[in-house]
Enzyme design. Structure first.
Site, short mmCIF file in Angstrom:
data_model
loop_
_atom_site.label_atom_id
_atom_site.label_comp_id
_atom_site.label_asym_id
_atom_site.label_seq_id
_atom_site.Cartn_x
_atom_site.Cartn_y
_atom_site.Cartn_z
N ARG A 159 -8.26 -4.00 24.11
CA ARG A 159 -9.11 -4.42 22.99
C ARG A 159 -9.68 -5.78 23.34
NH1 ARG A 159 -9.50 0.08 21.71
NH2 ARG A 159 -8.95 1.07 19.73
N GLU A 174 -18.27 -5.81 19.22
CA GLU A 174 -18.92 -4.64 19.84
C GLU A 174 -19.98 -4.09 18.90
OE1 GLU A 174 -15.89 -1.87 21.07
OE2 GLU A 174 -14.88 -3.38 22.27
N HIS A 229 -17.40 0.17 26.13
CA HIS A 229 -16.21 0.79 25.51
C HIS A 229 -16.22 2.29 25.84
CE1 HIS A 229 -13.06 0.21 22.16
NE2 HIS A 229 -12.71 1.21 22.94
C1 GLV Z 1 -10.33 3.63 22.18
O1 GLV Z 1 -10.56 2.49 22.38
C2 GLV Z 1 -9.16 4.09 21.53
O2 GLV Z 1 -8.37 3.29 21.03
O3 GLV Z 1 -8.99 5.30 21.48
#
Ligand code: GLV
Length: 368
Positions: A266, A295, A317
């Site tokens: 994260r 983001e 991401h």
């Molecule tokens: C993606 O970042 C997730 O947590 O699945």
């Protein structure tokens, strides 16, 4: 006639939606690719829906749970991470929430591994050279060289599911592994890898036997050629071992100036201002990021500085963004399938209606 079960999904999750409809659920899907405004989510919840399908883009807190008081039965998160959902609030309002662990483990781990290689071997810079017709000659070391991954030492920060899967990939590249986890150490896994390393060495696959060990955080950063981050985001007050800004000016300075940082966990685990400075001033050799403090990555992010573009890879991401991982309706293969099944378990009262027995429910402690 009993009232139909109503579900609102903040985004389309593919065929799994049809699967829910086939069960007789009335499912409304937010039709745009961007996240809906929070006010719309609150409005939908207030209208009496039974289930809410969310992604990491939706903030789910007391305001949402208050709107769904007595009607909202489950929040099904399409992600493994759930820092967007306020766990204490969910427990206070007695709403179970589910996530999609396991099915994205390998996809995320391999992406982290590929990012590590892309960064260290300068693949992005090298391709740009070719595309921009700057490839004027073949030369032993010009215009630049990359760094090998094979046989190097990698620090794995966070040894949960994805960290362990990442390590499995590193073993195939003869890497030494420094493990660190703020909360839990998996020594059985370390022992297994040691046995594999032993076998690889004794059968002549490698000249030097690789090693693996748990070490303190500072030692991991200090001794590693690569650092890969796999911790959940835990802010101050959420855990005895918070991970918010675990990577900051002080800790980035512990890394070797030749080392690379990879973050697929994260964004807020890394202080981006500090990282941009570390890259500009060459405290470390490079970083590859898939996640950000904000983001999508803002246009004015210091990480976009062209001066550091050759050593800073920026992904959108994307680590779990593989076809089967994202969309398979099989709960053992795809996030969509697991998300739908988590929702169904609660709404259909599977497991005798006992939330604590439902495998995809996260906040079981709220129902004990
Ligand atoms: C993606 O970042 C997730 O947590 O699945």
């Amino acid at each position: 006639m009993s009232k139909r079960i109503r579900v609102f999904a903040t985004c389309d999750i593919g065929e799994a939606i049809d699967l829910l409809r086939k069960r007789g659920y009335e499912v409304e899907v937010y039709p745009h690719p961007e996240a809906p405004p929070k006010s719309l989510v609150v409005e939908k919840v207030k209208s009496g829906i039974d289930g809410l399908i969310t992604t990491l883009r939706d903030v789910i807190d007391a305001e949402v749970f208050e709107a769904g008081k007595a009607t909202l039965k489950v929040v099904a998160q399409f992600a493994v991470g759930f820092d967007n959902i306020n766990r204490a609030d969910a427990n206070r309002y007695k709403v179970p929430f589910t996530h999609t662990a396991d099915v994205l483990t390998e996809a995320t781990a391999e992406f982290a591994f590929f990012m590590m290689g892309t960064l260290a071997r300068k693949m992005w810079t090298a391709e740009h050279l070719t595309r921009e017709n700057q490839w004027g000659f073949w030369h032993p070391y010009l215009p630049f060289l990359g760094d090998e991954v094979t046989g190097k030492t990698v620090a794995v920060i966070g040894t949960g599911r994805i960290g362990l899967a990442f390590m499995k990939k590193c073993v195939g590249f003869d890497m030494n592994i420094l493990c660190y986890d703020p909360a839990y150490e998996n020594h059985a896994f370390v022992k297994t890898i040691e046995e594999i390393n032993e076998l690889r060495h004794s059968r002549g696959l490698v000249k030097e036997k690789a090693w693996i060990k748990y070490v303190p955080f500072e030692e991991a950063l200090h001794d590693a050629d690569f650092v890969s981050v796999h911790v959940p985001l835990l802010r101050e007050g959420e855990s005895a071992t918070p991970t918010y800004h675990l990577f900051n000016e002080e800790t980035l300075k512990l890394m070797k100036s030749t080392a690379y940082l990879v973050n697929t966990s994260r964004g807020p685990v890394v202080d981006e201002a500090a990282l941009a400075r570390a890259l500009r001033e060459n405290w470390i050799a490079g970083a590859a990021l898939d996640v950000y403090e904000q983001e999508p990555l803002p246009a004015d992010s210091p990480l976009r500085d062209p001066a550091i573009a050759d050593r800073c890879r920026l992904m959108p991401h994307f680590a779990s963004a593989a076809r089967i991982t994202r969309l398979s309706t099989d709960p053992d293969k795809g996030m969509a399938g697991r998300c739908a099944q988590g929702l169904i378990d609660v709404l259909d009262g599977n497991y005798g209606g006992d939330v604590t027995k439902m495998p995809y429910v996260v906040n079981k402690e709220g129902f004990k």
